[in-house]
Design a protein around this motif. Sequence first.
Motif, mmCIF file in Angstrom:
data_model
loop_
_atom_site.group_PDB
_atom_site.id
_atom_site.type_symbol
_atom_site.label_atom_id
_atom_site.label_comp_id
_atom_site.label_asym_id
_atom_site.label_seq_id
_atom_site.Cartn_x
_atom_site.Cartn_y
_atom_site.Cartn_z
ATOM 1 N N LEU A 137 0.823 -1.216 0.000
ATOM 2 C CA LEU A 137 0.000 0.000 0.000
ATOM 3 C C LEU A 137 0.852 1.258 0.000
ATOM 4 N N ASP A 138 0.439 2.229 -0.792
ATOM 5 C CA ASP A 138 1.107 3.522 -0.813
ATOM 6 C C ASP A 138 0.941 4.206 0.545
ATOM 7 N N LEU A 139 2.000 4.840 1.034
ATOM 8 C CA LEU A 139 1.979 5.453 2.366
ATOM 9 C C LEU A 139 0.870 6.481 2.525
ATOM 10 N N GLY A 140 0.546 7.174 1.449
ATOM 11 C CA GLY A 140 -0.484 8.200 1.529
ATOM 12 C C GLY A 140 -1.887 7.654 1.693
ATOM 13 N N LYS A 141 -2.075 6.345 1.525
ATOM 14 C CA LYS A 141 -3.396 5.739 1.612
ATOM 15 C C LYS A 141 -3.630 4.976 2.918
ATOM 16 N N VAL A 142 -2.641 4.957 3.796
ATOM 17 C CA VAL A 142 -2.724 4.135 5.003
ATOM 18 C C VAL A 142 -3.949 4.461 5.852
ATOM 19 N N SER A 143 -4.292 5.753 5.958
ATOM 20 C CA SER A 143 -5.408 6.168 6.814
ATOM 21 C C SER A 143 -6.705 6.408 6.047
ATOM 22 N N HIS A 144 -6.710 6.107 4.763
ATOM 23 C CA HIS A 144 -7.941 6.253 3.979
ATOM 24 C C HIS A 144 -8.948 5.192 4.437
ATOM 25 N N PRO A 145 -10.210 5.574 4.705
ATOM 26 C CA PRO A 145 -11.204 4.620 5.236
ATOM 27 C C PRO A 145 -11.310 3.312 4.449
ATOM 28 N N LEU A 146 -11.249 3.395 3.126
ATOM 29 C CA LEU A 146 -11.352 2.175 2.316
ATOM 30 C C LEU A 146 -10.203 1.236 2.601
ATOM 31 N N TYR A 147 -9.004 1.785 2.732
ATOM 32 C CA TYR A 147 -7.824 0.954 2.947
ATOM 33 C C TYR A 147 -7.629 0.597 4.418
ATOM 34 N N VAL A 148 -8.404 1.205 5.293
ATOM 35 C CA VAL A 148 -8.433 0.793 6.699
ATOM 36 C C VAL A 148 -9.378 -0.390 6.874
ATOM 37 N N ALA A 149 -10.432 -0.441 6.078
ATOM 38 C CA ALA A 149 -11.417 -1.520 6.183
ATOM 39 C C ALA A 149 -10.813 -2.873 5.837
#
Length: 379
Positions: A137-149
């Motif tokens: 995963l790209d570091l900028g997406k770590v806290s994105h809700p979709l990628y947290v799910a």
Amino acid sequence: MSFLEYNVKSTPTGWRKILYLNWALALLLTSVASVGFLMLYSVAGGSFQPWAEAQIQRFILGFAVMLIVAMVPIWFWRNMSVLAYIVGIILLLWVEFFGVSGGGAQRWIDLGFMRLQPSEVAKITVVMMLAAYYDWLDLGKVSHPLYVAIPLLIIGLPVGLTFIQPDLGTSMLILMGGGSVMFMAGMHWLYFVSVIGLGVGAVSAVFASRGTSWQLLADYQYGRIDTFLDPSSDPLGDGYHITQSQIALGSGGWTGRGFMQGTQIQGDFLPESHTDFIFPTLAEEFGFVGGASLLLLYVLILVFCIVTALMARDRYASLMVIGVAVTFFLYFALNMAMVMGLAPVVGVPLPLVSYGGSAMLVLMAAFGLVQSAHVHRAR
């Protein structure tokens, strides 16, 4: 020489990898396991049967597994993480339908020569899967809700399958181990605050459901909670284990009663003294000094793991090693808190010391992953 050429040439090959192992870590693991051999010998009244000899054999096998895993490049284990996770889920499903029961729980698969506890496997495969996910995963997406799910689902599936066995202690370890990888990957702290809030709500729901048609825990698990809150309320029933454990811990004093001189152990007053309650055995016979010495060995193992994680040059290895270290920490911290009466009795063994096959082999394989990250860190 380019950076890539440096990495290729500086990475050990073949049997030279043996020289690059973290032998200090291997020695610490052996020292902790040796404490277990000594205590199991004492619990059996001065005999290697039925526990010490089998534990020694399992450790030798586990040590060989650790060496084999360490020799394999860390990138291979990254590529195998998804398969390992899927196998772990399949084993948990197998237990649900065809598993062997014992002590009121269905947690094991009978392999003939040993009983495998898939929930022990899941502790490590979840860490591997999450480390591979965040490596991708790209570091900028770590806290994105979709990628947290997605990681929540990765953790939630084995936690749910373990919880219904029922095995509250192991499901908690899987949850906290997975959560530690998410935290170290850089997920925003507000998510963890939300989880804590949900945890408070879940605990409230557990207590509210008691005695209803939708009761969330088994009766014996509520009994353990009652015992934790007030062990003296049922000293001969649910509170017997913790009461005898605290007596053993207190009677050891500073230096202990001496090897095989513990009255609680040799008098057979303390149940499960070879598994979950083996730490009071050590504390009674070797006192505060013995207990603190074992804790120091555990802390040194954690230090070596953290150093390996900091030295790793790729995200997967770093997160995986941290996940293994946190899982190991939770093992001994929860067990020690449990036998001291600081946490409910949830059936968590003392790592490398308590008698058991699955926990020993899986943990040694996990430290093989740590060794692989150490050996191949120059890639």
